[in-house]
Design a protein around this motif. Structure first.
Motif, PDB file in Angstrom:
ATOM      1  N   LEU A  91       0.860  -1.178   0.000  1.00 28.76           N
ATOM      2  CA  LEU A  91       0.000   0.000   0.000  1.00 28.76           C
ATOM      3  C   LEU A  91       0.895   1.227   0.000  1.00 28.76           C
ATOM      4  O   LEU A  91       1.826   1.321   0.804  1.00 28.76           O
ATOM      5  CB  LEU A  91      -0.918   0.005   1.222  1.00 28.76           C
ATOM      6  CG  LEU A  91      -1.964   1.112   1.275  1.00 28.76           C
ATOM      7  CD1 LEU A  91      -2.915   1.038   0.070  1.00 28.76           C
ATOM      8  CD2 LEU A  91      -2.752   1.046   2.568  1.00 28.76           C
ATOM      9  N   GLU A  92       0.596   2.148  -0.904  1.00 25.30           N
ATOM     10  CA  GLU A  92       1.402   3.363  -1.040  1.00 25.30           C
ATOM     11  C   GLU A  92       0.501   4.576  -0.937  1.00 25.30           C
ATOM     12  O   GLU A  92      -0.608   4.580  -1.465  1.00 25.30           O
ATOM     13  CB  GLU A  92       2.090   3.334  -2.414  1.00 25.30           C
ATOM     14  CG  GLU A  92       2.950   4.533  -2.719  1.00 25.30           C
ATOM     15  CD  GLU A  92       3.538   4.434  -4.120  1.00 25.30           C
ATOM     16  OE1 GLU A  92       4.564   3.752  -4.281  1.00 25.30           O
ATOM     17  OE2 GLU A  92       2.945   5.010  -5.046  1.00 25.30           O
ATOM     18  N   ARG A  93       0.998   5.625  -0.259  1.00 27.67           N
ATOM     19  CA  ARG A  93       0.237   6.873  -0.148  1.00 27.67           C
ATOM     20  C   ARG A  93       1.136   8.050  -0.471  1.00 27.67           C
ATOM     21  O   ARG A  93       2.268   8.126   0.004  1.00 27.67           O
ATOM     22  CB  ARG A  93      -0.344   7.034   1.248  1.00 27.67           C
ATOM     23  CG  ARG A  93      -0.867   8.439   1.514  1.00 27.67           C
ATOM     24  CD  ARG A  93      -1.800   8.522   2.679  1.00 27.67           C
ATOM     25  NE  ARG A  93      -3.118   8.106   2.250  1.00 27.67           N
ATOM     26  CZ  ARG A  93      -4.238   8.497   2.879  1.00 27.67           C
ATOM     27  NH1 ARG A  93      -4.187   9.275   3.928  1.00 27.67           N
ATOM     28  NH2 ARG A  93      -5.408   8.083   2.451  1.00 27.67           N
ATOM     29  N   LYS A  94       0.591   8.991  -1.275  1.00 30.76           N
ATOM     30  CA  LYS A  94       1.292  10.236  -1.590  1.00 30.76           C
ATOM     31  C   LYS A  94       0.673  11.353  -0.769  1.00 30.76           C
ATOM     32  O   LYS A  94      -0.538  11.550  -0.780  1.00 30.76           O
ATOM     33  CB  LYS A  94       1.164  10.568  -3.077  1.00 30.76           C
ATOM     34  CG  LYS A  94       1.915   9.631  -3.978  1.00 30.76           C
ATOM     35  CD  LYS A  94       1.773  10.030  -5.433  1.00 30.76           C
ATOM     36  CE  LYS A  94       2.517   9.042  -6.313  1.00 30.76           C
ATOM     37  NZ  LYS A  94       2.319   9.324  -7.746  1.00 30.76           N
ATOM     38  N   PHE A  95       1.540  12.096  -0.071  1.00 28.61           N
ATOM     39  CA  PHE A  95       1.082  13.216   0.746  1.00 28.61           C
ATOM     40  C   PHE A  95       1.358  14.527   0.026  1.00 28.61           C
ATOM     41  O   PHE A  95       2.165  14.588  -0.901  1.00 28.61           O
ATOM     42  CB  PHE A  95       1.804  13.201   2.103  1.00 28.61           C
ATOM     43  CG  PHE A  95       1.447  12.025   2.962  1.00 28.61           C
ATOM     44  CD1 PHE A  95       0.335  12.053   3.784  1.00 28.61           C
ATOM     45  CD2 PHE A  95       2.233  10.878   2.945  1.00 28.61           C
ATOM     46  CE1 PHE A  95       0.005  10.959   4.567  1.00 28.61           C
ATOM     47  CE2 PHE A  95       1.916   9.786   3.723  1.00 28.61           C
ATOM     48  CZ  PHE A  95       0.800   9.822   4.539  1.00 28.61           C
ATOM     49  N   ASP A  96       0.676  15.573   0.472  1.00 29.49           N
ATOM     50  CA  ASP A  96       0.952  16.905  -0.062  1.00 29.49           C
ATOM     51  C   ASP A  96       2.417  17.234   0.191  1.00 29.49           C
ATOM     52  O   ASP A  96       2.974  16.897   1.226  1.00 29.49           O
ATOM     53  CB  ASP A  96       0.063  17.960   0.616  1.00 29.49           C
ATOM     54  CG  ASP A  96      -1.402  17.775   0.280  1.00 29.49           C
ATOM     55  OD1 ASP A  96      -1.686  17.198  -0.786  1.00 29.49           O
ATOM     56  OD2 ASP A  96      -2.254  18.186   1.086  1.00 29.49           O
ATOM     57  N   GLY A  97       3.046  17.892  -0.752  1.00 28.46           N
ATOM     58  CA  GLY A  97       4.456  18.228  -0.618  1.00 28.46           C
ATOM     59  C   GLY A  97       5.372  17.171  -1.213  1.00 28.46           C
ATOM     60  O   GLY A  97       6.585  17.326  -1.196  1.00 28.46           O
TER      61      GLY A  97
ATOM     62  N   ARG B 151       5.177   4.038   2.034  1.00 30.58           N
ATOM     63  CA  ARG B 151       4.894   2.732   1.443  1.00 30.58           C
ATOM     64  C   ARG B 151       5.046   1.662   2.517  1.00 30.58           C
ATOM     65  O   ARG B 151       6.027   1.659   3.258  1.00 30.58           O
ATOM     66  CB  ARG B 151       5.858   2.482   0.297  1.00 30.58           C
ATOM     67  CG  ARG B 151       5.587   1.218  -0.475  1.00 30.58           C
ATOM     68  CD  ARG B 151       6.568   1.038  -1.627  1.00 30.58           C
ATOM     69  NE  ARG B 151       6.428   2.099  -2.595  1.00 30.58           N
ATOM     70  CZ  ARG B 151       7.438   2.671  -3.244  1.00 30.58           C
ATOM     71  NH1 ARG B 151       8.681   2.304  -2.990  1.00 30.58           N
ATOM     72  NH2 ARG B 151       7.230   3.613  -4.119  1.00 30.58           N
ATOM     73  N   ALA B 152       4.079   0.756   2.593  1.00 32.56           N
ATOM     74  CA  ALA B 152       4.153  -0.373   3.519  1.00 32.56           C
ATOM     75  C   ALA B 152       3.821  -1.636   2.750  1.00 32.56           C
ATOM     76  O   ALA B 152       2.953  -1.619   1.867  1.00 32.56           O
ATOM     77  CB  ALA B 152       3.178  -0.183   4.675  1.00 32.56           C
ATOM     78  N   SER B 153       4.517  -2.731   3.073  1.00 30.49           N
ATOM     79  CA  SER B 153       4.250  -3.986   2.378  1.00 30.49           C
ATOM     80  C   SER B 153       4.420  -5.162   3.327  1.00 30.49           C
ATOM     81  O   SER B 153       5.129  -5.090   4.327  1.00 30.49           O
ATOM     82  CB  SER B 153       5.174  -4.145   1.168  1.00 30.49           C
ATOM     83  OG  SER B 153       6.512  -4.309   1.584  1.00 30.49           O
ATOM     84  N   TYR B 154       3.747  -6.244   2.968  1.00 35.68           N
ATOM     85  CA  TYR B 154       3.865  -7.489   3.713  1.00 35.68           C
ATOM     86  C   TYR B 154       3.948  -8.631   2.706  1.00 35.68           C
ATOM     87  O   TYR B 154       3.160  -8.689   1.749  1.00 35.68           O
ATOM     88  CB  TYR B 154       2.665  -7.701   4.632  1.00 35.68           C
ATOM     89  CG  TYR B 154       2.618  -9.089   5.222  1.00 35.68           C
ATOM     90  CD1 TYR B 154       3.491  -9.454   6.238  1.00 35.68           C
ATOM     91  CD2 TYR B 154       1.730 -10.037   4.731  1.00 35.68           C
ATOM     92  CE1 TYR B 154       3.482 -10.743   6.762  1.00 35.68           C
ATOM     93  CE2 TYR B 154       1.712 -11.332   5.242  1.00 35.68           C
ATOM     94  CZ  TYR B 154       2.584 -11.671   6.259  1.00 35.68           C
ATOM     95  OH  TYR B 154       2.574 -12.942   6.770  1.00 35.68           O
ATOM     96  N   ALA B 155       4.906  -9.527   2.904  1.00 31.52           N
ATOM     97  CA  ALA B 155       5.068 -10.674   2.012  1.00 31.52           C
ATOM     98  C   ALA B 155       5.043 -11.959   2.831  1.00 31.52           C
ATOM     99  O   ALA B 155       5.639 -12.039   3.905  1.00 31.52           O
ATOM    100  CB  ALA B 155       6.379 -10.575   1.243  1.00 31.52           C
ATOM    101  N   LEU B 156       4.331 -12.943   2.306  1.00 31.62           N
ATOM    102  CA  LEU B 156       4.318 -14.290   2.854  1.00 31.62           C
ATOM    103  C   LEU B 156       4.955 -15.170   1.791  1.00 31.62           C
ATOM    104  O   LEU B 156       4.470 -15.238   0.659  1.00 31.62           O
ATOM    105  CB  LEU B 156       2.878 -14.736   3.132  1.00 31.62           C
ATOM    106  CG  LEU B 156       2.677 -16.165   3.618  1.00 31.62           C
ATOM    107  CD1 LEU B 156       3.350 -16.381   4.969  1.00 31.62           C
ATOM    108  CD2 LEU B 156       1.193 -16.488   3.705  1.00 31.62           C
ATOM    109  N   GLN B 157       6.071 -15.826   2.130  1.00 28.67           N
ATOM    110  CA  GLN B 157       6.815 -16.553   1.106  1.00 28.67           C
ATOM    111  C   GLN B 157       7.434 -17.818   1.675  1.00 28.67           C
ATOM    112  O   GLN B 157       7.623 -17.952   2.883  1.00 28.67           O
ATOM    113  CB  GLN B 157       7.906 -15.669   0.509  1.00 28.67           C
ATOM    114  CG  GLN B 157       8.953 -15.221   1.505  1.00 28.67           C
ATOM    115  CD  GLN B 157       9.929 -14.220   0.919  1.00 28.67           C
ATOM    116  OE1 GLN B 157       9.766 -13.773  -0.195  1.00 28.67           O
ATOM    117  NE2 GLN B 157      10.939 -13.877   1.676  1.00 28.67           N
TER     118      GLN B 157
END
Length: 198
Positions: free
Chosen positions: A160-166, A171-177
């Motif tokens: 999941l990625e979020r762009k903020f003003d400025g 970015r946060a991620s989780y992987a199961l492998q």
């Protein structure tokens, strides 16, 4: 110690045969309005040591809207052993010559933009590695690098990625492998089952 580093430095300077060159070509084609095909190929030549290798990459991308995309990806890659891996430790006399790693990757990706700031990315993947370079130890004194026959990795990753003003990007991620030595069936200790990043 200093003697080993000096010897490695001599090997580095004299090992012109580990140098190489590479060339890359990429093509993009659109067959349908919503679909794109991308293909690329890379050729590496390691002169007198490992020879040449040709590695393709292909992507089929379907975009039902400007806010969503589905991607089917395939690629292959090649990694020659470094000078350190080849020469720093002396392998046993009966050890095989260290060979380059070769990998094939298959990936299915769903990408979705949510609102004006967020992007969700979900991917399923399978990697097959031949001749993985890993450190071996026969005793405390005998440590060297060798190729593992074959390694496979399968998993799912959610990002999941979020762009903020400025312009700030979070970015946060989780992987199961699961990654295992295909010859022994054992999991690789250097590859975690759960991996979270922020």
């Amino acid at each position: 110690d200093r003697a080993q580093l000096a010897e490695l430095s001599k090997v580095w300077r004299s090992a012109g045969h580990v140098a190489g060159s590479a060339a890359t070509i990429a093509l993009v084609a659109s067959v349908l309005e919503d679909e794109r095909r991308r293909a690329g190929v890379r050729y590496d030549d390691y002169f007198d040591s490992f020879g040449g290798t040709l590695n393709p990459r292909v992507a089929l991308i379907y975009s039902p809207s400007d806010r969503a995309a589905f991607k089917l990806l395939y690629g292959s890659a090649f990694r020659a052993p470094s000078v350190y891996e080849r020469f720093y430790y002396k392998p046993p006399a009966d050890a095989n010559r260290l060979e380059p790693e070769k990998i094939r990757t298959y990936e299915l990706v769903m990408e979705r933009y949510i609102g004006s700031r967020d992007r969700l990315n979900v991917s399923l993947y399978h990697y097959g590695v031949r001749e993985l370079i890993t450190q071996q130890a026969e005793s405390v004194e005998i440590v060297y690098f060798a190729n593992v026959d074959r390694v496979t990795a399968e998993g799912v990753e959610v990002e999941l990625e979020r762009k903020f003003d400025g312009g700030t990007l979070a970015r946060a991620s989780y992987a199961l492998q699961e990654t295992e030595d295909a010859q022994t069936g054992y999991d690789l200790s250097s590859s975690p089952h759960h991996l979270a990043k922020f």
